[in-house]
Motif scaffolding. Structure first.
Motif, mmCIF file in Angstrom:
data_model
loop_
_atom_site.group_PDB
_atom_site.id
_atom_site.type_symbol
_atom_site.label_atom_id
_atom_site.label_comp_id
_atom_site.label_asym_id
_atom_site.label_seq_id
_atom_site.Cartn_x
_atom_site.Cartn_y
_atom_site.Cartn_z
ATOM 1 N N PHE A 115 -7.001 0.569 -6.348
ATOM 2 C CA PHE A 115 -7.880 0.761 -5.188
ATOM 3 C C PHE A 115 -9.325 0.498 -5.614
ATOM 4 O O PHE A 115 -9.731 0.833 -6.729
ATOM 5 N N ASN A 161 0.833 -1.215 0.000
ATOM 6 C CA ASN A 161 0.000 0.000 0.000
ATOM 7 C C ASN A 161 0.860 1.255 0.000
ATOM 8 O O ASN A 161 0.560 2.242 -0.661
ATOM 9 N N ALA A 181 -6.964 5.961 2.761
ATOM 10 C CA ALA A 181 -5.602 5.416 2.893
ATOM 11 C C ALA A 181 -4.554 6.515 2.711
ATOM 12 O O ALA A 181 -3.533 6.554 3.422
ATOM 13 N N LYS A 224 2.116 1.944 -3.412
ATOM 14 C CA LYS A 224 1.038 2.504 -4.245
ATOM 15 C C LYS A 224 0.787 3.974 -3.901
ATOM 16 O O LYS A 224 0.610 4.820 -4.792
#
Length: 911
Positions: free
Chosen positions: A886, A859, A895, A862
């Motif tokens: 996502f 994550n 996030a 990303k």
């Protein structure tokens, strides 16, 4: 009565004369003359020497050697002279076949036996011929070349003097063999001046690019040809074969051993055989007209054996010459006494009794001579048996020493348990409050003493095998001496011993090996305290000399050493007669060896006590470059540290690795059950312990991926070096710190461990406190790397501070994540599969390196990519969210805000 004496004297005199005459007949001199044609040739000199040795074995043989120096007229004159002297046997080594025929036939007419050696003559009017079959010599050379070349080669034949029969016959035999093989091309040249540019051999070297073999008619020619070929064509692969095969410097046998010649044909000189043949002819024995000497090929397969045999023969000949010289001296003494006896008998019969005594002496001498010969034979036999026995004792002693050395290493593991357990008891607050603390300290002290004795035994073994190397660095000798003295000051106070150090220059620096000189100091001071009574004195003084040296004196007021035993003090296992103390007897021997390694000396004086004086040179000019290292006083070198004080300081004592939620995992690889039990008991409160006996160490490490590994060296299946090397090369376990525990404390073992990738090297017996501190330090350093890595995870460079394996792993993992960043179905299982590891191993590897789980790391990659896309302002927030996999823009915003503290919209606006 006088008549009786007269008759007896006359009868005795007649008997003596008769015995003298018979003795003269028995010892009739045999004169043998030898005409040698060449006097500067090694082979000819060997022939002369062989004749002289063989002749010396026969006391009644008188050998005379004439050298004609290649002059035929001179040789004829020499033979004429021998005929005039009416020699019993004449031996001739002819130069030409025809020139000396008249003088040979003249000797035959006079009835003088004549033996021709080496070269033949064109007449049969001689008694016998002795020499090798030169045709066979040529054939042997030809067969060897055919065998090596398999029938296809270019061969150069370098002949000697063409007028001699050996040269013609060798060429004939060589041709007979090579003519049978059409694939072999032969060129023949005569030997001439090799150093001349016009030399025939030089011209052939220039004209023929590929010459495979050269057959020279003697080793001297072959050697010269080899030298010229190496100058002309250094990289040529020409094989040279010579003739003679003499042993010794520049002999053919030595040239074969050195690889100069591919082979040589043994051409016996026949010197000894010629003398034997002459004696047979003189004794009217029947001998054949033609007597051939055996020849054989000497190559790399049998050169060593032949050389050894020749050396033995030379040694035997030397012994025989010495014995003959001794016998000759005895015979001369006997002859002198015998002549004196005869003169005394002739002058007067009054000395009849002296004559009887002389005869008796003669009998005794003869008997003693025989006894000496028998005794000599027994001594030689006994010496051989003693040598065999000594070799066997040496072998057995070596086996015993290896056994005890191995056993000494094994002692270190139980010592580790004893000392570590004792150390734990000393640190235990409950034990400190009881009277047992003194007994526990006594156990620890004597365990330490036992360790020193074991190390002394291992040092003695190293000294015997010359495995010690000097690692000298610049040290302030006053400070060094003070440090060593501090270990003995408690003993000095307890026994009221005046223990002093005197030194005018406290900044004096010397190049010494700190570890070796520490052992020297310890041995000398231990002996001083051992033999100095209470209330005595021990003084160390350091003084500079005018000859650029320094004296370090250790003087005590002890019992001293007897004068007659001073020379034996430094011998191994020596104990003075007045020494009733327990002692290994190797401490002073080791001390002297260590001082000699420093190119110094150690001397002993013993008057009103004992004084050892070490003399060392200033500077480092006396040391080799390999013996000097950088100053190692402050370097952090992994080593076995056993100290008297158990209060250990730590730079990391406030760093607590144990949390309530999770313990660090430790894999202990050790096959000693007691040590495993002990370490589990001592470490399990702080760490999650896993164990292996070594048989499944690698599999277990890959399965659990521990935080740290403690590994022994000597294991059942693989040793600790192999295990460490495998784990450090494996991507899944390369990040794990490894501590090696071993009884092997030599430099080679430490280097091997460090080369295997281990992070710490502790030798048994080790301190438990130091082991704990080593674990804490390695984990602390790993934590600092993890912190740095976490903050630089997206900017890993090839030059970063991480190991190569970690760099490769993180780089490869990040590349795979970036390649699949837009795939919403890309999972942790997919990433583990592409990295060829299991999901559990990937989780533990990432957690160990960067401190977060793999899902969070994906994550984070990303979101970092999202921040870059927002900065480029080419896509809106929804497009970025879906392009990065996502599930929805809302989840992406949540996030993003959790990582950066602001929403994507606010982040974009701030730009």
């Amino acid at each position: 009565m006088s008549r009786i004496y007269t008759i007896v004297a006359i009868l005795f005199f007649l008997y003596l004369l008769n015995s003298c005459n018979s003795s003269k007949e028995n010892e009739e001199t045999i004169s043998i003359g030898f005409s040698q044609i060449i006097n500067n040739d090694l082979w000819r000199k060997s022939m002369d020497h062989a004749m002289e040795v063989e002749a010396s074995l026969h006391p009644n043989v008188k050998l005379t050697i004439y050298n004609a120096d290649r002059k035929v007229k001179q040789q004829i004159q020499d033979i004429e002279k021998m005929i005039e002297q009416n020699m019993d046997v004449i031996i001739v080594a002819p130069y030409e076949s025809d020139s000396i025929i008249p003088v040979i036939e003249k000797a035959n007419r006079k009835g003088i036996p004549l033996i021709i050696v080496d070269r033949k003559v064109n007449t049969l009017n001689y008694s016998a011929f002795l020499g090798a079959d030169n045709v066979e010599v040529g054939k042997i050379a030809g067969k060897q070349i055919v065998s090596l070349s398999k029938g296809h080669a270019t061969v150069v034949e370098i002949r000697g003097e063409s007028i001699t029969t050996p040269g013609l016959e060798r060429s004939k035999g060589f041709k007979q063999i090579l003519d049978k093989f059409p694939g072999i091309h032969k060129i023949s040249v005569d030997a001439d001046d090799f150093n001349s540019p016009q030399s025939k051999f030089v011209k052939i070297l220039d004209s023929l690019p590929n010459i495979d073999y050269v057959f020279a008619f003697n080793d001297f020619i072959a050697y010269n040809a080899w030298g010229i070929s190496k100058k002309k064509k250094p990289n040529n692969k020409i094989k040279f074969i010579g003739v003679d095969g003499l042993n010794g410097p520049n002999g053919g046998l030595e040239l074969v051993k050195e690889g100069v010649l591919a082979g040589t044909i043994l051409y016996p000189t026949g010197g000894a055989e010629a003398i034997k043949l002459a004696l047979k002819i003189k004794n009217k024995e029947i001998v054949p007209k033609l007597n051939k000497l055996n020849t054989t090929l000497i190559d790399t397969l049998n050169a060593e054996i032949m050389s050894s045999q020749f050396d033995k023969i030379s040694l035997q000949q030397s012994d025989i010459e010495n014995q003959q010289h001794f016998i000759k001296e005895q015979l001369e003494k006997y002859s002198s006494q015998s002549n004196l006896l005869k003169a005394l008998i002739i002058l007067s019969l009054i000395i009849f009794l002296f004559a009887v005594h002389s005869i008796y002496s003669r009998i005794i001498i003869s008997r003693k001579k025989k006894e000496l010969e028998i005794t000599n034979a027994k001594i030689i036999s006994q010496r051989n048996e003693i040598e065999k026995f000594a070799e066997e004792i040496k072998r057995i002693n070596e086996v015993r020493l290896n056994f005890f050395t191995g056993l000494s290493h094994e002692f270190k593991t139980p010592l580790t348990l004893i000392m570590s357990s004792t150390e734990s008891l000393i640190e235990n607050d409950k034990i400190k409050e009881t009277k047992l603390i003194e007994e526990v300290k006594l156990i620890y002290k004597n365990s330490n003493r036992l360790l020193r004795l074991i190390n002394q035994l291992l040092d003695f073994r190293k000294v015997e095998e010359q495995k010690f190397t000097l690692r000298a660095s610049k040290i302030k000798i006053y400070d060094f001496t003070n440090d060593v003295m501090s270990n003995f000051k408690g003993e000095a106070i307890r026994r009221n011993i005046d223990f002093q150090l005197s030194c005018k220059n406290k900044n004096l620096e010397l190049f010494i090996d700190r570890s070796l000189m520490d052992k020297v100091y310890f041995n000398l001071l231990s002996n001083a305290f051992k033999f100095t009574p209470d209330n005595g004195k021990i003084n160390i003084s350091i003084a500079e000399n005018q000859d650029n040296t320094v004296n370090i004196s250790f003087k005590d007021s002890g019992i001293g050493i007897p004068d007659k035993e001073l020379s034996n003090v430094f011998k191994p296992f020596f104990r003075a007669s007045n020494n009733n103390k327990n002692s290994s007897g190797i401490g002073l021997h080791l001390s002297k060896e260590f001082v000699l390694l420093h190119h110094g000396t150690i001397d002993l004086k013993s008057k009103q006590g004992t004084e050892f004086v070490i003399t060392l040179m200033k500077g480092n000019d006396h040391l080799d470059a390999s013996e000097i290292v950088e100053n190692v006083e402050n370097k952090n070198i992994a080593q076995n540290i056993i100290t008297d004080s158990l209060e250990l300081e730590s730079d990391f004592k406030d760093f607590n690795l144990v949390t309530d939620s999770e313990k660090h995992s430790v894999l202990l690889i050790e096959d000693n059950n007691d040590l495993v039990f002990f370490l589990q008991a001592k470490l399990s409160n702080e760490y999650m312990m896993y164990t292996s006996d070594g048989s499944d160490a690698i599999e277990k490490a890959l399965e659990i991926v521990p935080d740290i590994i403690i590994c022994d060296i000597n294991l059942v299946d693989k040793d600790g070096y192999e295990i460490s090397k495998v784990l450090k090369k494996d991507l899944r376990t390369s990040h794990i710190p490894i501590i090696i525990l071993t009884a092997q404390s030599n430099k080679e073992s430490m280097l091997k461990g460090l080369q295997s990738g281990v992070d710490q090297y502790l030798t048994k017996p080790f301190s438990l406190s130091i082991l704990k501190q080593s674990i804490s330090s390695l984990l602390f350093n790993r934590e600092k790397l993890r912190y740095y890595y976490t903050n630089n995870i997206y900017r890993v460079e090839p030059e970063s501070r991480f190991g190569n394996q970690e760099q490769l792993f993180i780089t490869k993992m990040n590349n795979i994540i970036k390649m699949n960043i837009e795939d919403p179905k890309f999972s942790v299982e997919d990433l583990a599969d592409k990295l060829s590891v299991s999901r559990v191993q990937l989780y533990r590897k990432v957690k160990a390196i960067i401190g977060i789980n793999i899902s969070d790391h994906i994550n984070n990659v990303k979101l970092e990519k999202a921040a870059e896309l927002l900065k480029s302002n080419k896509m809106n927030i929804s497009e970025i969210a879906y392009s990065l996999g996502f599930s929805s823009p809302n989840y992406f915003s949540t996030a993003f805000k959790n990582k950066f503290g602001i929403s994507p919209k606010e982040f974009k606006s701030s730009l």
